[in-house]
Design an enzyme around this catalytic site. Sequence first.
Site, PDB file in Angstrom:
ATOM      1  N   GLY A 298       0.801  -1.217   0.000  1.00  0.00           N
ATOM      2  CA  GLY A 298       0.000   0.000   0.000  1.00  0.00           C
ATOM      3  C   GLY A 298       0.831   1.262   0.000  1.00  0.00           C
ATOM      4  N   GLN A 299       0.155   2.402   0.090  1.00  0.00           N
ATOM      5  CA  GLN A 299       0.833   3.700  -0.011  1.00  0.00           C
ATOM      6  C   GLN A 299       1.873   3.892   1.089  1.00  0.00           C
ATOM      7  OE1 GLN A 299      -1.783   7.117  -1.696  1.00  0.00           O
ATOM      8  NE2 GLN A 299      -3.133   5.964  -0.364  1.00  0.00           N
TER       9      GLN A 299
ATOM     10  N   ALA B 206      -5.314  -2.125   5.954  1.00  0.00           N
ATOM     11  CA  ALA B 206      -6.644  -1.674   6.390  1.00  0.00           C
ATOM     12  C   ALA B 206      -7.639  -1.800   5.250  1.00  0.00           C
ATOM     13  CB  ALA B 206      -6.592  -0.223   6.862  1.00  0.00           C
ATOM     14  N   TYR B 207      -8.885  -1.891   5.614  1.00  0.00           N
ATOM     15  CA  TYR B 207      -9.987  -1.801   4.656  1.00  0.00           C
ATOM     16  C   TYR B 207     -10.346  -0.317   4.608  1.00  0.00           C
ATOM     17  CZ  TYR B 207     -14.469  -2.836   2.358  1.00  0.00           C
ATOM     18  OH  TYR B 207     -15.523  -2.908   1.483  1.00  0.00           O
TER      19      TYR B 207
ATOM     20  N   THR C 147      -7.022   6.451  11.878  1.00  0.00           N
ATOM     21  CA  THR C 147      -7.583   7.477  11.008  1.00  0.00           C
ATOM     22  C   THR C 147      -8.345   8.563  11.762  1.00  0.00           C
ATOM     23  OG1 THR C 147      -9.227   7.818   9.211  1.00  0.00           O
ATOM     24  CG2 THR C 147      -9.619   6.012  10.726  1.00  0.00           C
ATOM     25  N   ASP C 148      -8.477   9.707  11.118  1.00  0.00           N
ATOM     26  CA  ASP C 148      -9.298  10.801  11.636  1.00  0.00           C
ATOM     27  C   ASP C 148     -10.782  10.446  11.627  1.00  0.00           C
ATOM     28  OD1 ASP C 148      -8.793  11.051   8.654  1.00  0.00           O
ATOM     29  OD2 ASP C 148     -10.456  12.468   8.865  1.00  0.00           O
TER      30      ASP C 148
ATOM     31  N   TYR D 224     -16.706   2.410   8.270  1.00  0.00           N
ATOM     32  CA  TYR D 224     -15.249   2.491   8.230  1.00  0.00           C
ATOM     33  C   TYR D 224     -14.697   3.083   9.523  1.00  0.00           C
ATOM     34  CZ  TYR D 224     -10.632   4.383   7.175  1.00  0.00           C
ATOM     35  OH  TYR D 224      -9.296   4.704   7.245  1.00  0.00           O
TER      36      TYR D 224
ATOM     37  N   LYS E  51     -12.483   1.147  12.453  1.00  0.00           N
ATOM     38  CA  LYS E  51     -11.142   1.621  12.803  1.00  0.00           C
ATOM     39  C   LYS E  51     -11.061   1.952  14.290  1.00  0.00           C
ATOM     40  CE  LYS E  51      -8.009   2.260  10.560  1.00  0.00           C
ATOM     41  NZ  LYS E  51      -6.856   1.353  10.286  1.00  0.00           N
TER      42      LYS E  51
END
Length: 293
Positions: free
Chosen positions: A10-11, A59-60, A100-101, A124, A128
Amino acid sequence: MKVLVTGAAGQVGSELVRLGTETFQPIGLSRDDLDITNAAAVAHAIERWQPQAVVNCAAYTAVDRAESDIETAHAVNVEAVAHLATACSNVRAALVHVSTDYVFDGKSSAPYREEDDTAPLGVYGRTKELGERAARAGAPRHIILRVSWVFGALGRSFVDTMLRLARERPELTVVDDQIGAPAPAQAIAQTLRTICLATASREDLWGTYHFSAEPTVSWCGFARQIVEEAERLGLIEQAPEVRAIATTEYPTPAMRPLNSRLNATHLARTFGIQPPDWRPQLRAYLGSLRHAP
């Protein structure tokens, strides 16, 4: 330091693997290499490699699809984190988990601090947030790093979407009332590397931290930066007009937080990591596309 990196295709994960040195030795595992939703497979991998830290970049992240694919989102974002936490605890490896935010509802008028109450708006965000709980419960030696608006060389980021649409349309409509800070995957990876190396010698770092870049901007403002820079670099013939709209004018299956700003003071005080300026890394990424095949 031997570090196992999940989500290595991933990124962020791919950038982290590229940072390998003699003192920081990442072992990158993609989804094809390790199914993190399989508890036995996770335990076997960590037992085999015996890492000092595991960085979970997997992560999804399909925010809208998660609304109808709840089971998969829960398996990847919650159950898999519990498997990693247990396996880490068994070999006393640190678990560094990327969150994540979206665990916040975005209703605050100020940047979110680590201790602020979570209130996710959709599947989502809820998964998380539950994944964070799983990390805390299963791995006492854990660090959770919340990030937002990630862009990088892999995957389908907002940058890539805007660039594609800019080549197809004379006008783009982009929401202007969702505020945050684009986060370069490379800068996040460098932060994760710093965190991992620090945990090798300190036991007072465990907890939750926020990563943020500067300056803050709306999605519309970010889109304008992208197309202007793309035009300057010759990636598009002419920048389309980018028209600002409200979130209510662009309905999606999942609700998004209007305020995605994260207060990164705790990260700066603990690790000396200051919020980077995302604009040079945007220019560098777009510049790299000029030479792409």
